[in-house]
Structures are given as C-alpha cells and as structure tokens.
Design a protein around this motif. Structure first.
Motif, PDB file in Angstrom:
ATOM      1  N   TYR A  63       1.992   2.670  -3.315  1.00  0.00           N
ATOM      2  CA  TYR A  63       0.932   3.020  -4.268  1.00  0.00           C
ATOM      3  C   TYR A  63       1.310   4.218  -5.143  1.00  0.00           C
ATOM      4  CZ  TYR A  63      -3.709   3.785  -6.176  1.00  0.00           C
ATOM      5  OH  TYR A  63      -4.764   3.929  -7.040  1.00  0.00           O
ATOM      6  N   LYS A  80       0.825  -1.206   0.000  1.00  0.00           N
ATOM      7  CA  LYS A  80       0.000   0.000   0.000  1.00  0.00           C
ATOM      8  C   LYS A  80       0.862   1.259   0.000  1.00  0.00           C
ATOM      9  CE  LYS A  80      -3.439  -2.364   2.877  1.00  0.00           C
ATOM     10  NZ  LYS A  80      -4.031  -2.429   4.234  1.00  0.00           N
ATOM     11  N   TRP A 127      -6.890   2.351  -7.833  1.00  0.00           N
ATOM     12  CA  TRP A 127      -7.362   1.976  -6.483  1.00  0.00           C
ATOM     13  C   TRP A 127      -8.547   1.025  -6.579  1.00  0.00           C
ATOM     14  CZ3 TRP A 127      -5.029   3.131  -1.917  1.00  0.00           C
ATOM     15  CH2 TRP A 127      -5.722   2.807  -0.757  1.00  0.00           C
ATOM     16  N   PRO A 177      -4.277   7.087 -10.829  1.00  0.00           N
ATOM     17  CA  PRO A 177      -4.232   6.741  -9.406  1.00  0.00           C
ATOM     18  C   PRO A 177      -5.600   6.425  -8.817  1.00  0.00           C
ATOM     19  CG  PRO A 177      -2.798   8.595  -9.837  1.00  0.00           C
ATOM     20  CD  PRO A 177      -3.571   8.348 -11.104  1.00  0.00           C
TER      21      PRO A 177
END
Length: 485
Positions: free
Chosen positions: A321, A318, A337, A333
């Motif tokens: 990311y 995570k 997710w 982005p």
C-alpha cells in the motif's frame, strides 16, 4: 595525519565499493533471500504463474548450489533466474545504473532474426557494410548463435514463460542481451554465410556506442523505421490505409503528463482517415511494448461500435500500500484506502461496475473494417488493447504472430525499483494487478492468436519489404474482388 589520509582515500574507497567485482557466497545468498522476501511482500504476481512450492524448490536448489565466490556477471545470471521464474514480463533485473556510463557504453552492432531453425542478420550497425542483411549468422566469438540465444533466454522475463517472447527479444535485442550476459566488450568476431554463397566468412568488428549506432541507422536503414502514428494510403482503388502504432506514448514536453500530444495526433489521423474515405484500416502494432494506459481508450473510441469500460479490476497487496501511495503524498493515501474497499486474502481491490464509461467518438468513429497486425513484441498496454478490442468485436482479422502478453490483463500500472543490499542490482517490480473489463469470451487462448499466422522471412530481409503487410493488403483486395463478383 591519519584522518587526513582517510579523507583523501575516501572517494577511492567509495568508488571501489561501487564497482565491487567479487561477492562471497554469503553476500549472494543474502541478496537472494532479500529479493524473495520483497517479492512475497509487494509483487502482485508472485506465485501467480509459478506456484509457491515450485518456486521454493528452484530457490532452495540454487541457494544451496552457491559454495564459492562469484563475479559480477555470474551473480547477475544467478539472480536473473529468481526474477524470470516469476514469469511476468514486467519484472526484471537491471545493472546498477552507475556501473556503465550510458553515453560511452559499447554494444555488439548486430541484430538478428530467427527464420526456421537458422539465424539471420536483420540489421548491421558495424562499419563493415559488406556484412549484409539476410546473411546467415553462424557464430559469435566461436560460439554458435543457437547456444548464445539459449543462454540469453535465461535473462528474459515473459508472461507465463512465453517462449516466443524470449526468442523475439534475444534475437531482436541481441546487443542488449549480449552485454547483460557477457558484459561490455570492445570487439566481436562474427562468422556468417552471405546469401546464395556457400563460403563462410569470419571477421572481427568493433563494438559501437548508441550514438554511433544511431548515426549509421539514419544512413543505412532510414526506410525501415516506422514513425509512431504515421498513416499511409496503401491502395486508393480499394481504399486501404495503414496506421502504425509503435507505442502508446508520444514524446512531447516534460509537462505533457496526460499525453495530450498523442491524443491530438491520433485525432488528426482519424480526420484524415475520414477525408480519404478509408474502408479498410490496417493497424500495425508490431513491436509495440505498451505505454500510457489511457491512450488505449483514446484509440478504441474511434473503433468501438459501442460504449465500453477499460478496466474491470485493480488489485494490489496490502503490504504494498505505502509503496504505491507514499506517505508523503498526504491526502492520496487516505483517499485511496476508501477507493479500494474490497478484500481478498492479502489483496485490496476495486471493481468497476459500469460497462459504458467510454463513449465512441461520434464525428470520427471509423465505420469500415479494421485489421490488426501483431507479433510477440506486442505487450502491456498493447496486449490490453488487442484483447479488449477482440472482445468488442472490432478487428475483422488479426494477422501476424502470437502476442507477448496474457489475454486477461497484466501486472503493471505502478512500479517499485528496489536495490539489493550487497550486489546493488536493481529489481523492477510491478505493484498492481489489472484486468480488462470484458470476460475474454472471444479469447479462449492464454495468448491472443492471429487469425492468419504470417511469419517474417529471409526474402523480406533481402528486399526490405514487409511480408505481413503485403499479405494483409492482398487478402483485402481478394475480398473486394469477391464482393464485386
């Protein structure tokens, strides 16, 4: 006046800082801590092969041993241990790109091969052509070749500490690892024994630039080079052909992001394979370190008897990311997710549910028998290809040596290159864990093993032949004779 002097000296001060040669214990330790913390944050394979406690014990021991200033190369060797201990072939430490001028950098002009317990000259790029291939190499600068190779192995990252890979690269890329360990030198002393001669010869030869090496290569070893996607009919009577795939990339224009040239050339090769009525196709993957992952499915579409899916799972930490999906990408982005909905501790991941996304090529699908030739240089996308093909039941036999990458997949796809604050070394770090689709039922070993192990030998160096190809062709011929009896 003082300001004027400072302005005059500023470029000199910057240059001096760029090429700093000595680092205090505090500076090295700060970089060590920075590297470890960064790995723990973004590296998907941190503690995958080397457990947390084992890594910590190594780190603490190394950290506490630094009690005096270190020069540039000493520091590189220390930091290399932290990188190689992760035991991932895609993770490595690099010099600051500005330290050595790329065009003018000099390299030791010798490439080696280990056969049995001895080291032999595989390629000689020095101006002295009397040091011939197949000569037994005893020492460099009065240090035994075996000692040098053991030193260089500490700089090589390999999946799960694969020792065959370490030996493969330290001998096959000897000039690169010599420079990484000792820095750039103008000349080197080599002591060797010519074939069938007991006498030992010692000579001092000049080191060469890449341009000089390439020039000699074209004259001295032009027949040894394997062109990517080259196809050759080896035996017309038994319909045997060989396709070389030296990398899953093909150089084209800068705009060829999707490797359309590789796709076109591959398609042409399988058209020719069909026209020649090839029944036995040898695919030589040796020294193929990988490349563009979609090219895997492009190849397997010609070979697989059934539909397949390339990737099972993609996962990343995570905290990595925004290293993968940069904020300035705007849309991606947010979309990404949603594309990685599953969570497992510190990881985000997605699973492909369908098993038949890739369809075989109907018109050019190869219906004959396929044979793979491998060695420890097979890595990344290549290892991915070999293991997926093995699970699909594609190769009739695999011949050669154990491959360099794990059967399950690898840490790859996207990378982060971060710079250490004091030493300015570059750390190349993968960001994504990728598993291939099938469950490795056919692969019980951690590294894919050949059905027939065929190692390269000294005779091959002396006669410029290829023992593993000869072995494969002869094996096919014998099978054809048995079939006709």
């Amino acid at each position: 006046m003082q300001k004027f002097i400072v302005l005059l000296l500023f470029p000199i001060l910057v240059q001096a800082q760029k090429f700093k040669e000595i680092y205090t214990p505090e500076e090295v330790k700060e970089d060590m801590a920075f590297l470890k913390k960064r790995f723990e944050k973004i590296h998907p394979g941190m503690y995958f092969y080397t457990g947390r406690e084992a890594y910590k014990e190594m780190f603490d021991s190394l950290y506490n041993s630094i009690d005096k200033p270190l020069n540039y190369l000493e520091t590189f060797r220390i930091l290399s241990v932290l990188v190689t201990k992760v035991k991932d072939g895609h993770t490595n430490l690099r010099y600051d790109k500005n330290r050595f001028k790329k065009k003018n950098a000099k390299f030791v002009p010798f490439y080696l091969r280990k056969i049995g317990e001895k080291f032999y000259l595989a390629l000689n790029y020095s101006r002295d052509s009397t040091i011939i291939r197949g000569s037994e190499v005893l020492t460099f600068n009065d240090i035994s070749t075996e000692q040098l190779i053991e030193k260089f192995k500490t700089l090589v990252s390999s999946d799960n500490d694969n020792q065959q890979v370490k030996e493969y690269y330290t001998t096959g890329a000897f000039p690169t690892y010599f420079k990484r360990y000792y820095g750039e030198v103008d000349s080197i002393k080599i002591c060797y024994r010519l074939p069938n001669i007991d006498s030992v010869f010692c000579k001092k030869v000049a080191c060469m630039t890449n341009a000089e090496i390439l020039k000699i290569d074209k004259k001295r070893y032009k027949n040894l080079n394997r062109a990517n996607l080259s196809l050759k009919l080896l035996d017309s009577a038994n319909h045997i052909a060989k396709l070389d795939i030296t990398e899953f990339m093909m150089k084209a224009t800068a705009l060829d992001f999707r490797q359309q040239k590789f796709k076109r050339v591959l398609n042409e090769r399988f058209k020719t394979i069909k026209q020649l009525k090839v029944e036995h196709l040898i695919i030589d993957f040796r020294a193929n370190g990988g490349g563009y992952i979609p090219n895997i499915s492009r190849l397997l579409k010609y070979l697989s008897p059934t539909p397949f899916t390339l990737v099972d799972t993609l996962a990343f930490k995570k905290k990595a990311y925004f290293s993968i999906f940069r904020p300035y990408y705007l849309g991606p982005p947010i979309i990404a997710w949603l594309g990685f909905p599953k969570r497992d501790g510190e990881f985000m991941y997605r699973v492909n549910k369908k098993n038949d996304k890739q369809k075989p090529n109907k018109s050019l699908s190869f219906k004959g028998k396929t044979y793979f030739i491998t060695d420890p240089g097979c890595y990344s996308a290549t290892t991915f290809t070999l293991n997926l093909a093995k699970d699909l039941g594609i190769p009739e036999k695999i011949i050669g040596q154990q491959v360099g990458g794990a059967t399950w997949g690898s840490f790859a796809v996207d990378w982060s290159d971060f710079k250490l604050p004091n030493t300015k070394f570059i750390v190349h770090t993968p960001l994504i864990k990728i598993n291939h689709k099938l469950p490795n039922k056919a692969n019980k070993n951690f590294f894919l093993q050949p059905d027939y192990e065929v190692n390269r030998n000294r005779d091959e160096l002396l006669k410029n032949n290829t023992s593993v190809v000869d072995f494969t062709v002869e094996m096919i011929r014998k099978s054809e004779i048995q079939k006709r009896q």
